[in-house]
Motif scaffolding. Structure first.
Motif, PDB file in Angstrom:
ATOM      1  N   ASP A  34       0.871  -1.179   0.000  1.00 55.79           N
ATOM      2  CA  ASP A  34       0.000   0.000   0.000  1.00 55.79           C
ATOM      3  C   ASP A  34       0.905   1.225   0.000  1.00 55.79           C
ATOM      4  N   CYS A  95      -6.312  -2.213   4.377  1.00 51.58           N
ATOM      5  CA  CYS A  95      -6.789  -3.063   5.463  1.00 51.58           C
ATOM      6  C   CYS A  95      -6.460  -2.393   6.797  1.00 51.58           C
ATOM      7  N   CYS A 153      -2.664  -2.276   7.162  1.00 55.28           N
ATOM      8  CA  CYS A 153      -1.939  -1.223   6.431  1.00 55.28           C
ATOM      9  C   CYS A 153      -2.237   0.179   6.965  1.00 55.28           C
ATOM     10  N   CYS A 218       1.613  -5.150   3.149  1.00 54.33           N
ATOM     11  CA  CYS A 218       0.282  -5.634   3.567  1.00 54.33           C
ATOM     12  C   CYS A 218       0.364  -7.036   4.178  1.00 54.33           C
ATOM     13  N   PRO A 219      -0.345  -7.249   5.290  1.00 59.16           N
ATOM     14  CA  PRO A 219      -0.329  -8.601   5.888  1.00 59.16           C
ATOM     15  C   PRO A 219      -0.981  -9.656   5.004  1.00 59.16           C
TER      16      PRO A 219
HETATM   17 ZN   LIG Z   1      -3.220  -4.256   3.736  1.00 56.78          ZN
END
Ligand SMILES: [Zn+2]
Length: 234
Positions: A34, A95, A153, A218-219
């Motif tokens: 991101d 997110c 994020c 990002c996870p």
């Molecule tokens: Zn994310």
């Protein structure tokens, strides 16, 4: 080109960088990044998804395309893009803990084009019935409370830009690098995919003004990986 900075950003964390006009910025990795940008000389001027799409009359951008600010000034130009398996995203936001909770509670949705969400152990809650991509299942990502990540994020970017006194509410919706979406042309439904670079890919930008840029690795529901950021003097 001379490399002047290189930094590995661990998975589900963020970082921010000052980049000068004319310098080249490389974002490299195999999972979603991101990415947001601010005018370093006036941090209230920020990247804008809508201006970027409208000015170039398209929702996918790659080499030769420009990232615009809300004031319609060019912030960055993509000068190289080695992600060939898919396209980057300009639709989704970020997110966050709140978003994870909403998806878990069913008050927000998330659907996968392939009908398979590798993070979900429970069966699909409903069969997809949309025209176009014909997903196998419509997954809503149920997750037990203890499985919900405590940050995403938004939190990563918030922490990254805090030293510049930027409020989390002032972080713009990002350019989501390596986040390949399938968008149904009739319904507009945005399907997540697991299409990512097979090997490390990169996007190179030329800074069109002095910038503060921030990234979040990002996870991706546990599938996210570390990314690498490099800055080059031209
Ligand atoms: Zn994310």
């Amino acid at each position: 080109m001379t490399i002047i900075k290189t930094e590995v950003v661990p998975k589900n964390s963020g970082a921010a960088f000052e980049v000068r006009q004319g310098q080249r910025l490389r974002i490299a990795g195999r999972s979603i990044v991101d990415f947001v940008a601010f005018n370093l000389r006036d941090l209230t001027e920020r990247f804008d998804q809508a201006r970027t799409k409208t000015n170039q009359v398209k929702i996918f951008i790659s080499t030769g395309d420009i990232l615009y600010s809300k004031r319609n000034n060019p912030m960055l130009t993509i000068v190289e893009d080695s992600f060939k398996e898919g396209r980057h995203d300009l639709q989704k936001g970020m997110c966050s803990r709140k978003r994870f909770e909403m998806v878990a509670q069913g008050t927000a949705k998330r659907v996968f084009a392939e009908g398979v969400d590798p993070s979900v152990r429970a069966p699909a809650l409903a069969e997809g019935s949309y025209s176009g991509f014909r997903p196998v299942g419509l997954h809503i990502n149920p997750k037990a409370p203890e499985e919900i990540p405590d940050h995403g994020c938004w939190e990563n970017l918030s922490r990254a830009v805090k030293p510049w006194n930027i409020s989390p509410d002032d972080i713009p919706s990002p350019f989501n690098i390596f986040q390949c979406m399938r968008i149904d042309p009739d319904t507009g439904i945005m399907y997540d995919t697991t299409i990512r670079p097979k090997d490390e890919a990169h996007v190179d930008f030329r800074a069109e003004m002095d910038l503060l840029v921030a990234v979040s690795a990002c996870p991706e529901s546990g599938r996210g990986q570390a990314i690498r950021v490099e800055v080059f003097d031209s």
